[in-house]
Scaffold this active site. Sequence first.
Site, short mmCIF file in Angstrom:
data_model
loop_
_atom_site.label_atom_id
_atom_site.label_comp_id
_atom_site.label_asym_id
_atom_site.label_seq_id
_atom_site.Cartn_x
_atom_site.Cartn_y
_atom_site.Cartn_z
N TYR A 133 -1.73 -2.35 10.79
CA TYR A 133 -2.28 -2.12 9.02
C TYR A 133 -1.11 -1.42 8.07
CZ TYR A 133 -4.03 -1.75 3.93
OH TYR A 133 -4.96 -2.05 3.30
N SER A 151 1.09 -0.97 -0.22
CA SER A 151 0.50 -0.09 0.07
C SER A 151 0.59 1.00 0.00
CB SER A 151 -0.67 0.25 1.25
OG SER A 151 -1.33 1.30 1.35
P1 NAD Z 1 -11.70 -5.70 -0.11
O1 NAD Z 1 -12.12 -5.42 1.28
O2 NAD Z 1 -11.70 -5.98 -1.39
O3 NAD Z 1 -11.22 -7.39 -0.58
C1 NAD Z 1 -10.50 -7.88 -0.30
C2 NAD Z 1 -10.90 -9.83 0.12
O4 NAD Z 1 -9.82 -10.67 1.36
C3 NAD Z 1 -12.30 -10.40 0.54
O5 NAD Z 1 -12.83 -10.71 -0.47
C4 NAD Z 1 -11.40 -10.63 1.93
O6 NAD Z 1 -12.86 -12.35 1.87
C5 NAD Z 1 -10.80 -11.80 1.21
N1 NAD Z 1 -9.91 -11.91 2.89
C6 NAD Z 1 -9.88 -11.24 4.04
N2 NAD Z 1 -9.46 -11.93 4.59
C7 NAD Z 1 -8.91 -12.64 4.33
C8 NAD Z 1 -7.91 -14.42 4.62
N3 NAD Z 1 -7.78 -13.95 6.05
N4 NAD Z 1 -8.21 -15.18 3.58
C9 NAD Z 1 -7.95 -15.31 2.31
N5 NAD Z 1 -8.70 -13.86 2.40
C10 NAD Z 1 -9.36 -13.36 2.96
O7 NAD Z 1 -10.49 -5.16 -0.37
P2 NAD Z 1 -9.88 -4.62 -1.79
O8 NAD Z 1 -9.27 -3.18 -1.29
O9 NAD Z 1 -9.32 -5.12 -2.92
O10 NAD Z 1 -7.54 -4.88 -0.89
C11 NAD Z 1 -6.83 -5.59 -1.68
C12 NAD Z 1 -5.86 -5.58 -0.95
O11 NAD Z 1 -5.51 -4.35 -1.23
C13 NAD Z 1 -6.13 -5.75 0.19
O12 NAD Z 1 -3.82 -5.94 0.86
C14 NAD Z 1 -5.80 -4.11 1.18
O13 NAD Z 1 -4.68 -4.06 2.02
C15 NAD Z 1 -4.55 -3.99 -0.20
N6 NAD Z 1 -5.39 -2.36 -0.34
C16 NAD Z 1 -6.12 -1.05 -0.59
C17 NAD Z 1 -6.16 -0.30 -0.58
C18 NAD Z 1 -8.02 0.44 -0.85
O14 NAD Z 1 -8.13 1.70 -1.07
N7 NAD Z 1 -8.52 -0.30 -0.88
C19 NAD Z 1 -5.61 1.10 -0.82
C20 NAD Z 1 -3.90 0.39 -0.40
C21 NAD Z 1 -4.22 -1.33 -0.05
#
Ligand code: NAD
Length: 259
Positions: free
Chosen positions: A157, A143
């Site tokens: 986080y 991130s």
């Molecule tokens: P999201 O919540 O839409 O999707 C995350 C998915 O991971 C969900 O389907 C959830 O069920 C699954 N998950 C959670 N815990 C789990 C586990 N223990 N085992 C397997 N699956 C699991 O989130 P997103 O925004 O698509 O995030 C995806 C990645 O991107 C994450 O690592 C997040 O930290 C990172 N990220 C997101 C953002 C943002 O602004 N949304 C920014 C930077 C990084």
Amino acid sequence: MRLADKVALITGGGSGIGRETALLWAHEGAQIVVADVADAAGQAVVEEIIAAGGAAQFVHADVSKGADAQGMVERAERAFGKLNVLFNNAGISHIRDDDAVSTEEEVWDLTMNINLKGVFLGCKYGIPALRRAGGGSIINTASFVALLGAATPQLAYTASKGGVLAMTRELAVIHAREKIRVNALCPGPLRTELLMKYLNTPEKRERRLVHIPMGRFGEAHEIAQAALFLASDESSFTTGATFLVDGGITAAYVTPAES
Ligand code: NAD
């Protein structure tokens, strides 16, 4: 097609970045294994891919558990014969993740176990499979917070994502001669469930938006496009990269809105 003949495993493939990536990569010819703890959501993505003429399977896997991580890799090899691309993308942002004084130990541990240990376990079991395939690409979702501090704290986080970034660099160096590339994808703030449930008022959203030169949140499909480049052979000389896709947030000192 940019991923023809490739088999890709995507953790957290049921939602957000993972979902968009699964759909895009399948469209580009990859055979997809969606791993998630959310069975209905993961299965729905698989059905969408199959309905569009692609190949995909769902496997229930909690990335923080070694047996599950091993099982998801085995499923990919059993279902499609090999593994070429591993997208360690699953992650959580806990609603009670705060500063050092307020964050409970259990929130810290849960966040570290999923966000950081989950990437380690994916690599622990995925790297032997990539070796068996003659090399491959690992993409770890970190991130922008691995690079910038924020006044609205999410200490666990942020620390977990810093760990993902550091671990990715070292993995890239260790495995470079094995034709295994390892890159960290660093999204900026996105308009996904994960962030919007945390920035749950217009004021909180505005406070974050003011720092983004583009003046908007990113979309999950914009991250999927970057992940496609890192998964494909187009990025054949890219490893150990901190691959930012962030609307300019890490480049900014003063944004146009403030100047
Ligand atoms: P999201 O919540 O839409 O999707 C995350 C998915 O991971 C969900 O389907 C959830 O069920 C699954 N998950 C959670 N815990 C789990 C586990 N223990 N085992 C397997 N699956 C699991 O989130 P997103 O925004 O698509 O995030 C995806 C990645 O991107 C994450 O690592 C997040 O930290 C990172 N990220 C997101 C953002 C943002 O602004 N949304 C920014 C930077 C990084």
